[in-house]
Every structure is written in structure tokens, then in C-alpha cells.
Write a protein that holds these residues in place. Sequence first.
Motif, PDB file in Angstrom:
ATOM      1  N   GLU A 162      -5.568  -4.095  -5.562  1.00 16.67           N
ATOM      2  CA  GLU A 162      -5.326  -4.447  -6.965  1.00 16.67           C
ATOM      3  C   GLU A 162      -5.091  -3.193  -7.797  1.00 16.67           C
ATOM      4  O   GLU A 162      -4.127  -3.105  -8.571  1.00 16.67           O
ATOM      5  CB  GLU A 162      -6.517  -5.226  -7.519  1.00 16.67           C
ATOM      6  CG  GLU A 162      -6.419  -5.536  -9.004  1.00 16.67           C
ATOM      7  CD  GLU A 162      -7.685  -6.157  -9.571  1.00 16.67           C
ATOM      8  OE1 GLU A 162      -7.635  -6.558 -10.757  1.00 16.67           O
ATOM      9  OE2 GLU A 162      -8.722  -6.258  -8.876  1.00 16.67           O
ATOM     10  N   GLY A 163      -5.970  -2.226  -7.622  1.00 20.21           N
ATOM     11  CA  GLY A 163      -5.861  -0.995  -8.396  1.00 20.21           C
ATOM     12  C   GLY A 163      -4.574  -0.245  -8.127  1.00 20.21           C
ATOM     13  O   GLY A 163      -3.896   0.201  -9.058  1.00 20.21           O
ATOM     14  N   TYR A 170      -1.464   0.254 -10.690  1.00 20.69           N
ATOM     15  CA  TYR A 170      -1.174   1.650 -11.017  1.00 20.69           C
ATOM     16  C   TYR A 170       0.306   1.967 -10.787  1.00 20.69           C
ATOM     17  O   TYR A 170       0.987   2.481 -11.679  1.00 20.69           O
ATOM     18  CB  TYR A 170      -2.069   2.556 -10.167  1.00 20.69           C
ATOM     19  CG  TYR A 170      -1.767   4.030 -10.324  1.00 20.69           C
ATOM     20  CD1 TYR A 170      -2.273   4.748 -11.400  1.00 20.69           C
ATOM     21  CD2 TYR A 170      -0.991   4.702  -9.390  1.00 20.69           C
ATOM     22  CE1 TYR A 170      -2.005   6.104 -11.545  1.00 20.69           C
ATOM     23  CE2 TYR A 170      -0.719   6.058  -9.523  1.00 20.69           C
ATOM     24  CZ  TYR A 170      -1.222   6.757 -10.604  1.00 20.69           C
ATOM     25  OH  TYR A 170      -0.954   8.098 -10.742  1.00 20.69           O
ATOM     26  N   LEU A 187     -10.241   5.160  -6.135  1.00 19.11           N
ATOM     27  CA  LEU A 187      -9.254   4.801  -7.154  1.00 19.11           C
ATOM     28  C   LEU A 187      -9.270   5.801  -8.310  1.00 19.11           C
ATOM     29  O   LEU A 187      -8.217   6.266  -8.757  1.00 19.11           O
ATOM     30  CB  LEU A 187      -9.508   3.384  -7.672  1.00 19.11           C
ATOM     31  CG  LEU A 187      -9.175   2.250  -6.716  1.00 19.11           C
ATOM     32  CD1 LEU A 187      -9.712   0.919  -7.244  1.00 19.11           C
ATOM     33  CD2 LEU A 187      -7.670   2.170  -6.472  1.00 19.11           C
ATOM     34  N   VAL A 213      -6.518   6.111 -11.193  1.00 17.69           N
ATOM     35  CA  VAL A 213      -6.542   4.700 -11.571  1.00 17.69           C
ATOM     36  C   VAL A 213      -7.739   4.443 -12.482  1.00 17.69           C
ATOM     37  O   VAL A 213      -8.865   4.825 -12.165  1.00 17.69           O
ATOM     38  CB  VAL A 213      -6.634   3.799 -10.311  1.00 17.69           C
ATOM     39  CG1 VAL A 213      -6.741   2.334 -10.694  1.00 17.69           C
ATOM     40  CG2 VAL A 213      -5.437   4.033  -9.391  1.00 17.69           C
ATOM     41  N   THR A 267     -10.564   2.367 -13.617  1.00 20.19           N
ATOM     42  CA  THR A 267     -11.328   1.316 -12.939  1.00 20.19           C
ATOM     43  C   THR A 267     -12.181   0.486 -13.899  1.00 20.19           C
ATOM     44  O   THR A 267     -12.946  -0.376 -13.449  1.00 20.19           O
ATOM     45  CB  THR A 267     -12.226   1.925 -11.844  1.00 20.19           C
ATOM     46  OG1 THR A 267     -13.139   2.831 -12.454  1.00 20.19           O
ATOM     47  CG2 THR A 267     -11.398   2.629 -10.787  1.00 20.19           C
ATOM     48  N   PHE A 295     -13.076  -3.607 -13.555  1.00 21.15           N
ATOM     49  CA  PHE A 295     -13.052  -4.158 -12.202  1.00 21.15           C
ATOM     50  C   PHE A 295     -14.360  -4.910 -11.961  1.00 21.15           C
ATOM     51  O   PHE A 295     -15.432  -4.446 -12.349  1.00 21.15           O
ATOM     52  CB  PHE A 295     -12.919  -3.053 -11.151  1.00 21.15           C
ATOM     53  CG  PHE A 295     -11.502  -2.606 -10.919  1.00 21.15           C
ATOM     54  CD1 PHE A 295     -10.841  -2.927  -9.751  1.00 21.15           C
ATOM     55  CD2 PHE A 295     -10.829  -1.861 -11.872  1.00 21.15           C
ATOM     56  CE1 PHE A 295      -9.534  -2.520  -9.534  1.00 21.15           C
ATOM     57  CE2 PHE A 295      -9.531  -1.441 -11.677  1.00 21.15           C
ATOM     58  CZ  PHE A 295      -8.876  -1.780 -10.497  1.00 21.15           C
ATOM     59  N   ARG A 353      -7.062   3.634   0.849  1.00 23.11           N
ATOM     60  CA  ARG A 353      -6.339   3.617  -0.432  1.00 23.11           C
ATOM     61  C   ARG A 353      -4.919   4.143  -0.252  1.00 23.11           C
ATOM     62  O   ARG A 353      -3.965   3.587  -0.775  1.00 23.11           O
ATOM     63  CB  ARG A 353      -7.074   4.451  -1.489  1.00 23.11           C
ATOM     64  CG  ARG A 353      -6.416   4.350  -2.874  1.00 23.11           C
ATOM     65  CD  ARG A 353      -6.769   5.524  -3.755  1.00 23.11           C
ATOM     66  NE  ARG A 353      -6.361   6.800  -3.244  1.00 23.11           N
ATOM     67  CZ  ARG A 353      -5.103   7.271  -3.264  1.00 23.11           C
ATOM     68  NH1 ARG A 353      -4.116   6.558  -3.754  1.00 23.11           N
ATOM     69  NH2 ARG A 353      -4.843   8.474  -2.790  1.00 23.11           N
TER      70      ARG A 353
END
Length: 158
Positions: free
Chosen positions: A20-21, A25, A55, A60, A62, A65, A125
Motif C-alpha cells: 500500500e505504502g 508513494y 517505508l 513514505v 506512514t 496506517f 519493500r
Amino acid sequence: MTTNVLILCTHNSARSVLSEGMLNYWAEMLGKDVRAYSAGSAPSGRINPFALEALANAGVDTAGFRSKSWNEFVEDGAPQMRIVFTVCDSAAAEECPYWPGSPVKVHWGYADPSNGKRQGFELTRQAIGYRMLQLLMLPLDTMSNAELQEYLDRISKS
């Protein structure tokens, strides 16, 4: 029109959150009208701190979240998904709810980094980020669901 993407993992604490992140991004960085969400069939109620750290180290944001149930995305008023990904083998094997709009479904499996150390989260990641970039390079607005399914299946093999 926004392309909504739902990423599923059983506990919604690591791989789905990383996905998702990274998708949000890269979509923002590339000016793509894509919005990612993540959820789990049995959410843990917490995000793995190493996932948040990986992240954040990638730039990113966060904030906001949280670990959530996939049931939130079948309720009235939930965004309609174009694509639903599973990122863990156990979620891929589960019977999912009916997703309104008949989204494209694909499995992009990743090993669970929760059994390892920080480096495992960073490597996961990076692998996820690479596939999300491939997704964002597709002409999503003009592709049929059949074409999209074909390309996403190809990406899953890369």
C-alpha cells in the motif's frame, strides 16, 4: 477515474502495508491517478514496526496506517476496486468476499519478512516497489480487464 487497488495479506501488518505504502508513494511521485488500500482476512490490529521503518526510510509518510479487515471494503460507500492483489500465500488460498465491480485478481507472493530482521523488510519493500512501478507503467485507463489480467500475471512471474 481513479484506479483503486486493494492489497490483501492475512494479518495486514507487513507485506500488504508495504505494498500500500509503495504503490501510493510511486503513484504520487509519477502523477498517476491510482489509490492503494490494504487489508487482511484476520487483521492483527497492529502494523509491524519494521514495516513502518522500511517505508519511512524510503520517504513514505506512514501517518494513518492501521491494520484493518477486508470487510471494510465490501461495505456500502467503500471505494470500488479495479485490482485486488494477494501478497501472501495464505490469503491467496482463502475464500475472499465478493468484490463489487468484478475487479481483476492477482497473486504477487512475497516471503514473510516478519520472521527475520530489518533487512528482510527492506528487501521485501524493494521487491514490492519494483512490481508497483511496473504496474504504474501500464496504461490503466485504456486497458480492458482481460488485458490488465494478462499483464499483471506476467509481472507476477518477474
